[in-house]
Write an enzyme that holds these catalytic residues in place. Structure first.
Site, PDB file in Angstrom:
ATOM      1  N   MET A   5       0.844  -1.198   0.000  1.00 38.49           N
ATOM      2  CA  MET A   5       0.000   0.000   0.000  1.00 38.49           C
ATOM      3  C   MET A   5       0.882   1.251   0.000  1.00 38.49           C
ATOM      4  SD  MET A   5      -3.412  -0.978   2.072  1.00 38.49           S
ATOM      5  CE  MET A   5      -2.790  -0.822   3.721  1.00 38.49           C
ATOM      6  N   TYR A  39       4.078   4.006   0.840  1.00 34.00           N
ATOM      7  CA  TYR A  39       4.776   4.624   1.975  1.00 34.00           C
ATOM      8  C   TYR A  39       5.820   3.623   2.489  1.00 34.00           C
ATOM      9  CZ  TYR A  39       5.447   8.504   5.059  1.00 34.00           C
ATOM     10  OH  TYR A  39       5.990   9.591   5.679  1.00 34.00           O
ATOM     11  N   HIS A  65       9.166  -3.427   3.538  1.00 30.23           N
ATOM     12  CA  HIS A  65       8.791  -3.629   2.136  1.00 30.23           C
ATOM     13  C   HIS A  65      10.029  -3.923   1.289  1.00 30.23           C
ATOM     14  CE1 HIS A  65       5.520  -0.656   3.393  1.00 30.23           C
ATOM     15  NE2 HIS A  65       4.819  -1.693   2.979  1.00 30.23           N
ATOM     16  N   GLY A 111       4.722 -10.245   3.990  1.00 29.34           N
ATOM     17  CA  GLY A 111       5.414 -10.186   5.272  1.00 29.34           C
ATOM     18  C   GLY A 111       4.746 -11.043   6.328  1.00 29.34           C
ATOM     19  N   GLU A 112       5.556 -11.673   7.169  1.00 35.86           N
ATOM     20  CA  GLU A 112       5.019 -12.419   8.318  1.00 35.86           C
ATOM     21  C   GLU A 112       4.426 -11.479   9.362  1.00 35.86           C
ATOM     22  OE1 GLU A 112       8.141 -14.884   9.810  1.00 35.86           O
ATOM     23  OE2 GLU A 112       8.006 -16.287   8.133  1.00 35.86           O
TER      24      GLU A 112
END
Ligand code: AMP
Length: 294
Positions: A35, A37, A42, A152-153
């Site tokens: 999403m 930002y 990331h 991501g976990e």
């Protein structure tokens, strides 16, 4: 540091056309849905995708359908220029930045709802959230048709939802889970952290500290999930800036409730810190279970 041209695509047709030659050449395609930002969490997903696939596509789309009515869609942080610069440095091939109208030209009549996986745990705090997530991720998979997709976990239940959707619907993509990237003091990196006041930023540490304490109790032999949860609740309640919304222990494989901690588990927390909803997770292994389960 790699710097290369990164193409930005705003329409589904343009992105599909750009990926067609790679697909014809049987190059692998890695997709990293975000999403925006962007932060180091990331970029770790991007790094993995870059290392494991030929063509890396990052999607940036703040998806309105996964935010609730009183949720933070309007306040969700955005900075496209900065994101594009970071992705250029990270050496991605394409960035897909569709508008809401491009993704939802008309309200969808189709939704992917996982029952009970999408309704339990964080799904009780955020009703409908995982339906929004699963549906938009399915659209992104159909748009990009990736070989692998990276998640991501940190968003452990989201990862479980995506894995289950892919299995249930026979979507031909390999889902890769990436460990949580944290700030030096333990706080899980999140785009939302920028909205924390300095005071709230300090208070937020209690979440990762509590999860570490829970994992330590379990590693030391505690088998009763209720006793672990009680200690963690007390720790979090002692931090006045933090309002606990949910705290759970589930089977790490399917998030199911467990009566005894006799297998790998995951601790999941959601809390309001000032105006910001934060989530975090920590896997934990019972004393004797770790070796055989890893
Ligand atoms: P978001 O932009 O928050 O929707 O996140 C996009 C992807 O990055 C999701 O798969 C997240 O789980 C993942 N992600 C977000 N924060 C972190 C982090 N701190 N460490 C690893 N992955 C993360």
């Amino acid at each position: 540091m790699r710097t290369k041209r990164v193409e930005r695509y705003e329409t589904i047709a343009d992105l599909r056309a750009s990926l067609a030659p790679a697909r014809r050449a049987e190059h692998s395609i890695g997709v990293v849905p975000t999403m925006g930002y962007l932060h180091a969490g990331h970029l770790e997903l991007v790094r993995r995708a870059r290392a494991e696939t030929d063509v890396v596509v990052v999607t940036i789309f703040v998806n309105p359908t996964q935010f609730g009515e009183n949720d933070d869609f309007a306040n969700y942080p955005r900075n496209m220029e900065r994101d594009l610069a970071l992705l250029r440095q990270a050496g991605v091939d394409a960035v897909f930045t569709p508008s809401v109208a491009e993704m939802y030209p008309a309200p969808l009549q189709t939704a992917i709802a996982l029952k009970p996986l999408g309704d339990m745990l964080i799904g009780t705090v955020r009703p409908g959230h995982f339906t929004g997530v699963a549906t938009v991720v399915a659209k992104l998979f159909n748009i990009t048709q990736p070989t692998r997709a990276y998640f991501g976990e940190k968003d452990f239940q989201q990862l479980a939802v995506i894995r289950r959707m892919v299995a249930d619907l026979d979507i031909p993509v390999e889902i890769v889970g990436v460990p949580t990237v944290r700030e030096a003091d333990g706080l899980a990196m999140s785009s939302r952290n920028v909205r924390l006041s300095p005071q709230d930023r300090v208070a937020a540490r209690v979440l990762s500290a509590a999860l570490r304490e829970g994992a330590a109790m379990i590693a030391a032999g505690e088998r009763d999930p209720q006793r672990v949860l009680a200690v963690l609740e007390e720790m979090i309640a002692a931090e006045p800036g933090v309002l606990l919304r949910s705290l759970d222990i589930g089977d790490a494989a399917d998030l199911a409730a467990i009566a005894t901690i006799d297998r790998p588990v995951v601790l999941l927390v959601t809390a309001m810190v000032g105006p910001v909803l934060l989530i975090d997770q920590q896997e934990a292994w019972p004393k004797a279970g770790r070796e055989e389960s890893r």
